[in-house]
Design an enzyme around this catalytic site. Structure first.
Site, PDB file in Angstrom:
ATOM      1  N   ASP A  60      49.394  18.811 109.817  1.00 14.16           N
ATOM      2  CA  ASP A  60      48.618  18.581 108.596  1.00 14.16           C
ATOM      3  C   ASP A  60      47.769  17.318 108.671  1.00 14.16           C
ATOM      4  OD1 ASP A  60      50.039  20.748 107.732  1.00 14.16           O
ATOM      5  OD2 ASP A  60      50.866  19.784 105.942  1.00 14.16           O
ATOM      6  N   ASP A  61      46.754  17.275 107.794  1.00 15.77           N
ATOM      7  CA  ASP A  61      45.985  16.075 107.433  1.00 15.77           C
ATOM      8  C   ASP A  61      44.880  15.677 108.406  1.00 15.77           C
ATOM      9  OD1 ASP A  61      47.769  16.052 105.379  1.00 15.77           O
ATOM     10  OD2 ASP A  61      48.603  14.076 105.769  1.00 15.77           O
ATOM     11  N   HIS A 120      43.394  15.963  99.702  1.00 20.04           N
ATOM     12  CA  HIS A 120      44.846  15.877  99.584  1.00 20.04           C
ATOM     13  C   HIS A 120      45.360  15.515  98.191  1.00 20.04           C
ATOM     14  CE1 HIS A 120      48.976  15.178 100.949  1.00 20.04           C
ATOM     15  NE2 HIS A 120      48.625  15.669 102.137  1.00 20.04           N
ATOM     16  N   HIS A 162      52.370  16.057 111.389  1.00 15.81           N
ATOM     17  CA  HIS A 162      51.058  15.523 111.024  1.00 15.81           C
ATOM     18  C   HIS A 162      50.382  14.946 112.259  1.00 15.81           C
ATOM     19  CE1 HIS A 162      53.363  15.540 107.254  1.00 15.81           C
ATOM     20  NE2 HIS A 162      52.211  15.636 106.629  1.00 15.81           N
ATOM     21  N   HIS A 215      43.700  22.528 103.933  1.00 17.00           N
ATOM     22  CA  HIS A 215      44.679  21.622 103.315  1.00 17.00           C
ATOM     23  C   HIS A 215      44.027  20.801 102.198  1.00 17.00           C
ATOM     24  CE1 HIS A 215      48.541  19.777 103.075  1.00 17.00           C
ATOM     25  NE2 HIS A 215      48.230  18.621 103.655  1.00 17.00           N
TER      26      HIS A 215
END
Length: 477
Positions: free
Chosen positions: A301-302, A356, A443, A352
């Site tokens: 993620d991210d 965020h 991540h 995603h």
């Protein structure tokens, strides 16, 4: 913490973002001297791919009880501006988390808003990146008190003087009394203005100043800074001809570069290297049948993140492992070459959100904007729109589900790599906890998480695992 698997387990997550500047119900109006009452044209969109050597500094938690995500840009040559943003972001985060004398977190901001759940989100937008002028706005959403929790601040960098300037750097020192008088005169006419706060307002108190595409000088005031809480945010815009006499030499250049942006940014950096993206190419469609062999889906993620994502892609290629990347839109826009490399290497690229946020706090329109904007950036980078999304923090409700056609994905194994920046611990968590057909959350913005991957791949491959994308896992079960 394990969640139900696959059809329930690869469930939703969502997030929505704040738009670039001050779109909260704030009032816009012109100022004195013939100012127009219509909303001024926003500044042109900056293409972050034109900023050589750009790095996006990201961090976040995955703790649903104390969610936070922060990001700001680091631009070669503008280190002083980067340092100012870093200092403010760290201060916001420390205040949100609550720290003791030893710097250890003690709570999560204490009071929360009406939702009962705190959240801190700090994102950014480029105002101008042209010639020797850089302008950035940080947008902070802090849900730990009353009100909307929204605040904005602009950061300017003068490449000619090699100096960071706050918002008031756009105005010449000798012009500030006249400038401030005009600001107060305009605000005084607004409904909800607090006379005491207005009287105490100083030029140095103005945190957000920028130019529109037609050269108007636009100022934004956070809630409670000049008006009663119910008044919300206030915006004042002075036309180009009105603002011209007040501007500093830098302010004039910033105005010109906003109105007539060039193709390059030159801040005098001695070197602005752009790391090359990996060039691995998938050998073909993955035909792994997870009903017959042991599969596992690693998800990251991210990102994408320079240079960690590129290193990760190299590790995955060494084991012919495929993974799923749930990317953040503002990072995709800054580094589409890394997202293209992910897709070219046979990995899956998912959504995603743009920056965020907790999607369950947003309106349907905001959720759509967050996800659709990110999907558009992914499609522009890869030629293919995503089909999956992972909502930040795993926060989801019926409204979020109804706002998109993307399929939600949660996880079975949370490595908590955002909390434990320890490669050996992260690797051991996956190796000890992961089971057949699990989805693992990691991540790629953390170097320690990326460093854990070779041991994970080596050990689980020896145990007979095949590394597949989430969609491949779903398709064969």
């Amino acid at each position: 913490m394990r969640k139900l698997t696959l059809f329930p387990s690869i469930l939703l997550l969502g997030s929505l973002s704040l738009t670039t500047a001050c779109s909260t119900g704030s009032t816009t109006a012109g100022a004195q001297d013939g100012a127009s009452s219509s909303t001024p044209a926003p500044a042109s969109t900056v293409d972050p791919t034109k900023i050589k050597g750009l790095t996006i500094v990201n961090d976040s938690s995955n703790d649903r009880s104390c969610p936070w995500a922060t990001s700001y840009p680091s631009v070669p040559g503008a280190e002083a501006a980067t340092a100012a943003m870093k200092k403010d972001v760290e201060s916001y985060l420390a205040n949100y988390l609550g720290t003791n004398a030893g710097g250890q977190a003690t709570d999560c901001g204490g009071a929360v808003d009406a939702s009962g759940v705190p959240e801190l989100n700090i994102s950014f937008a480029f105002l101008v990146a042209s010639g020797d002028v850089l302008g950035v706005r940080l947008v902070t959403q802090d849900h730990t008190g009353t009100g909307d929790g929204l605040s904005t601040k602009t950061y300017w960098y003068d490449g000619a003087a090699h100096a960071y300037l706050p918002a008031t750097g756009l105005v010449a020192d000798g012009s500030r009394p006249a400038f401030l008088a005009a600001v107060k005169k305009e605000l005084k006419q607004r409904e909800g203005i607090d006379p005491t706060l207005l009287a105490e307002l100083k030029a140095a108190d103005i945190d957000d100043a920028s130019f529109t595409s037609d050269g108007a000088l636009k100022l934004s005031f956070d809630r409670d800074t000049v008006g009663v809480p119910a008044g919300g945010r206030y915006t004042v815009a002075f036309p180009r001809t009105t603002a011209a006499p007040w501007l500093s030499a830098f302010g004039k250049r910033a105005q010109h570069q906003t109105m007539n942006p060039g193709g390059t940014l030159d801040l005098g950096a001695t070197s602005t290297p752009t790391p090359a993206a990996p060039t691995q190419t998938a050998s073909g469609t993955d035909t792994t049948d997870c009903a017959k062999v042991k599969c596992i889906a690693l998800t990251f993620d991210d990102g994408p993140a320079v240079t960690y994502t590129a290193t990760l892609l190299t590790y995955l290629a060494q084991y012919k492992a495929r993974a799923t990347f749930f990317t953040v839109g503002q990072n995709v826009a800054a580094h589409p070459e890394l997202v293209r490399a992910e897709a070219k290497a046979g990995h899956e690229v998912g959504n995603h959100s743009w920056n965020h946020p907790d999607l369950t706090r947003l309106t349907t329109a905001q959720v759509k904007q967050q996800l659709e904007r990110t999907s558009a950036a992914i499609e522009a980078a890869t030629g293919k729109a995503p089909t999956l999304f992972r909502p930040p923090y795993g926060a989801v409700n019926a409204q979020v589900k109804a706002s998109t056609t993307l399929s939600p994905v949660l996880w079975d194994v949370d490595t908590e790599d955002w909390k434990y920046r320890d490669a050996a611990k992260v690797a051991r968590t996956v190796i000890d906890k992961a089971a057949r057909n699990d989805v693992v959350l990691m991540h790629d913005i953390h170097p320690t998480s990326v460093a854990a991957v070779p041991e994970i791949l080596k050990t689980l491959t020896a145990r007979g695992y095949h590394f597949v994308t989430v969609s491949r896992l779903r398709a064969t079960l």
